[in-house]
Each structure stands twice: as C-alpha cells, then as structure tokens.
Design a protein around this motif. Sequence first.
Motif: not given
Length: 367
Positions: A273, A276, A281, A285, A301-303, A305, A307-309
């Motif tokens: 958590q 992420m 931005n 991760v 929040e990840a989507s 900004r 953020v690639d997981v």
Amino acid sequence: MTLDNLSVVLKQKGEIVLENREIREPQLGEAQINVKVTGICGSDVHYYVHGGIGSFLVKAPMILGHESAGIVSKLGPGTEASGLKVGDRVAIEPGVGCRMCEYCKGGRYNLCPEMKFAATPPVDGTLCNYYLHAADYCHKLPDTVSLEEGALIEPLSVAVHACGRAGVKPGDRVLVFGAGPVGLLCGAMAKASGARAVGIADIVESRLNFAKSYCNASTFVLPLTNKGEANIDYSRRQSELLRNALMSIPEHGGLGGLPDVVIDATGAETCVQMGMLVAKNGGVVVLVGMGSSLQQVPIAEASGREVDVRGIFRYCNTYPRAIELLASGAIDVKPLITHKYALDDSIAAFEHVRTGKDGAIKVQIVA
C-alpha cells in the motif's frame, strides 16, 4: 557424518532430517553436480515452518535448497552444446521450463506452466552432495567468482529481474521495502543500474544500519504496528510521513524527491500500500515479495496518478548478467554472507535462520 549423498530432507512441516540418498547417473542433457555451497532462502524456511507456500504444499518428503553452486562431476549424453566439462565450477539456475510452450519459446520461461523448480513441491532441491540438473541451466563461473558468490547468483537474479521489470535507469530515485538479502540486492542492483539515490525501509534498525554500509542507501525505519487502525488508513498516514522524509536531500537522509521506482521485497500488505502511495506520479511499483494472495490496495490513488504496478516471478535470462556483475566488481555479494555451516549441521543452520539470531543476513551450508 560422511555419507555418499547426504541430503537435507523436509519430511513434513517442522521436521528436517538428514538422509543418504542414491547418487543417480546423469541422463540425456543432464549434468551431475557435486554441490559445494547452498544458501538458505526464506522460502526454504517457510516450507519448514508452515509446510507450504500458497498452493505449493509439501505432501511428500522433499530435499530443500535452490541457491547452489558446485563442481561438474559427470555429464550425460547430449550435453556437448552446453560447453561444460567435468571439473567446471558452476552456478545452478534452479528452474527449468518445458522448452515447448509459448513462454519458453518467447524467452519468458519463468512463466512456463510446467516449470520444474528446485525445492518447490514435489521437486527435490539442491541441498545434497550430488544433484542432477539440465546442463544448459548450469552456468560456468569465471575464476574470479567463488563458489560462495556463485550460490548467491540466485537471489541476485531476482534483483536483476526486478530492476529490469522496473526499468531502472541512470538518474532514477529508487525506494526498496525490506532489508533482507533480496531487498539489499535490489538496492545494490539499482545502484549498479545508475540510480542516483537508493532508499531502503524496514522495521529492523540493525538491518538498516547494514544497508547503509552495504549499498550506501538512505534508510527509513517503519513502525512495528498499525496501532489499531485499519491497514489502509495506517498506510496513508505513514505514507505522508515517509513522503516528507523522501523529499529531503540525501545528505539529510532522504532521496531528494519521490521515488521513480518502488520495489517491495516484503509482500506485507502495508508495504504494498505504501509503495503505491509514495511513488511519484507516473512511477513504477514492482512487487517482489510474496505476501497474502488477497490484499487491499489504494487502486484509485495509483490509477489517478498513473502509477504502474508490475509483478515479477523469480527471473529469466539473468544468470549471465549476474555473473558479469560479480566478475566486474559492480556488485559485491560477499558482505551478505554472515554465517556458514557444514552440510551435516544443516538442521542447526535452518534453526539459525528461523530464529533470526545474531544478525544473520545470508546463511550458507558448505559441503
């Protein structure tokens, strides 16, 4: 105890015994390896303590170990293309795919559904005197790389693959959760890939002190508990504190900005958590640690900004590069080896790792 093929066998959850197993002759495409060094991995201990990892359950006695290096003692027919000869020192890449599926043919053999990986039920591992393995997955070591270092190529490969999946490049800021062997190697690999600043976060301050000296990392102590808060609320609050710490310049213990890349080597839900939440931005991760199969994550929040997981599963095509990194001195794994045991004292070695005493980083068993 001197036996022909002394093997460290997990009989069932919580029970390890030493057994003399048959020395088998190498078949088509196989090399027989006289195993000299094997590191104890967290997964070995997890099988020992819990009897399984996820869907991989120990249902029959299994030889442990997969971080190994040794000497070629015999070669079976059809191994000429491997370039090996008897007497060669090799690191054993412990997973071999089917060679026929789309993943194997496409170069991502770590994703092969039929992968046979040492010490993953029901496949026996390498913690024995003599082990048979596909010759082309035995990597010759240069004279400048010791067998002890060769055994650490397996966890180093995880770090090589993680940084490759993350796309770590010169100038990046990288934050690693977890100061165990894999986390430390991820930090070292990020530095070798040109990262301008590397941070490592952990709950154990002594491990963070080691990280400072090992890969010149900025370190961040994480609290031990969530003090009764829901995990995600706790992670949001801690992430705000961590973001502030990361923004300070390296001379003041930060990274000089938010991380371009976060590598989680713990699998802990809170760390996933927080990773992420603190990534910049458009950052990345990478999930290396194996935690609970279902976790709550801050997906909005990840989507929002971008953020690639990204997940990783072990490694593929990494051993040649890992060997080059060791041979060139770009990465030094020797400081990670904190304790050594003889093969016939393996049960004590596993207990040492299980209890985590004496500041152990990597415990190796030497035959």
